[in-house]
Scaffold this active site. Sequence first.
Site, short mmCIF file in Angstrom:
data_model
loop_
_atom_site.label_atom_id
_atom_site.label_comp_id
_atom_site.label_asym_id
_atom_site.label_seq_id
_atom_site.Cartn_x
_atom_site.Cartn_y
_atom_site.Cartn_z
N THR A 112 0.82 -1.22 0.00
CA THR A 112 0.00 0.00 0.00
C THR A 112 0.85 1.27 0.00
O THR A 112 0.49 2.27 -0.62
CB THR A 112 -0.92 -0.01 1.24
OG1 THR A 112 -1.87 -1.07 1.08
CG2 THR A 112 -1.66 1.29 1.43
N THR B 79 1.58 -4.62 4.06
CA THR B 79 1.40 -5.01 5.46
C THR B 79 0.67 -6.35 5.61
O THR B 79 0.73 -6.96 6.66
CB THR B 79 0.61 -3.93 6.22
OG1 THR B 79 -0.68 -3.79 5.63
CG2 THR B 79 1.34 -2.60 6.22
N ASP B 80 0.01 -6.78 4.54
CA ASP B 80 -0.80 -8.01 4.66
C ASP B 80 0.03 -9.23 5.06
O ASP B 80 -0.51 -10.15 5.70
CB ASP B 80 -1.51 -8.31 3.33
CG ASP B 80 -2.68 -7.35 3.09
OD1 ASP B 80 -3.03 -6.60 4.01
OD2 ASP B 80 -3.23 -7.37 1.97
N1 ASP Z 1 -3.26 -3.50 2.67
C1 ASP Z 1 -1.98 -3.96 2.31
C2 ASP Z 1 -0.90 -2.99 2.75
O1 ASP Z 1 -1.16 -2.37 3.72
C3 ASP Z 1 -1.85 -4.33 0.91
C4 ASP Z 1 -0.60 -5.15 0.76
O2 ASP Z 1 -0.24 -5.89 1.66
O3 ASP Z 1 0.03 -5.03 -0.28
O4 ASP Z 1 0.14 -2.85 2.21
#
Ligand code: ASP
Length: 345
Positions: free
Chosen positions: A28, A103-104
């Site tokens: 993200t 973060t995933d």
């Molecule tokens: N929501 C995720 C992030 O915070 C998307 C990902 O992991 O690419 O990065």
Amino acid sequence: MRSLDSRLPEPDQQGARPTVAIASLGGTITMTSADGGGVAPSLTAEDLLASVPELRTAAVLTTETIRTVPGASLSLTDILEALQWARSAVAGGASGVVMIQGTDTIEETAYLLDLYWGEQAPLIVTGAMRPPQLVSADGPANLLASVRVACAEQACGRGVLVVLNDEIHAASRVRKMRASGLNAFESPSFGPLGYIDEGVPVFGNTFARVSLDLPVPTCAPRVALLETALGDDGELLDLAVGAGFDGVVLSGFGVGHVSSTVAAAVERAAASVPVVLASRTGNGSTYRHSYGFVGSESDLITRGAMIAGWLDARKARILLACLIAGGADGPRIRRELDQRGGLMV
Ligand code: ASP
């Protein structure tokens, strides 16, 4: 892999600022939208640095864009390539490393890196919960905080740390606990190791860690991650073993319980592959000898299951995959789980 970017500043002549190597894998923090639709990874590590001028006063920076993908699409191979890059950055003189990603999957990738990170230099993994085009995007602050931790002497020898929202977490403990929001990350069992206060990293907790004394994997064993639930009949567990998975991590109820039917499936599975029992709560440890009913933790141990202890199921899966890839036998797997799950006496 490209070499470290030479368009960025040369190492500080006076040695006043440490060198920090920054790599991006996407996430993200790198996601933008050209047409007002959904965001997707697009920015490079260098783009991210350009948006935080304060970084230049904190350290001499080098950059590398290793991948530009969502966290969900990262593979074991991507992370091992990133590990290799981080090692060469340290060998080339970096005093700390920052890895940017979605973060995933941070809770898994950071632990994977941590298992093989034998350097004194800090390796920080960070990302953002809000994309750069949103008001109050958290990427710049997380990046600056991460570089500060990467430069901190107190961060040395602590392995891989996850820094978001001005908190410093141990790779082996951190979890993404909320789907959204700046406070998505927690270390549920013991809390964060420290904080970034007025721009200064402060560590309040210590903990022991050792890297894994096995070669970095050259293959990716398939370890199934299953969670038991009300009415589970164990069929999925049988299917996973039948499908040729190399190992299974089973998230049991509470301190490591399953139904009596699943208990029989655990015994069948453990006869052919390593089966690790974790708690589906994701907070606290599995037990060993407190309950004695069929399907209890003590019963499952008797049936051949190994217990994850304080390691949550996702981290236990990463550990088991690495152990299998490294050719560890049953006793070695059990020993590593005991030590890393915190049950070594
Ligand atoms: N929501 C995720 C992030 O915070 C998307 C990902 O992991 O690419 O990065």
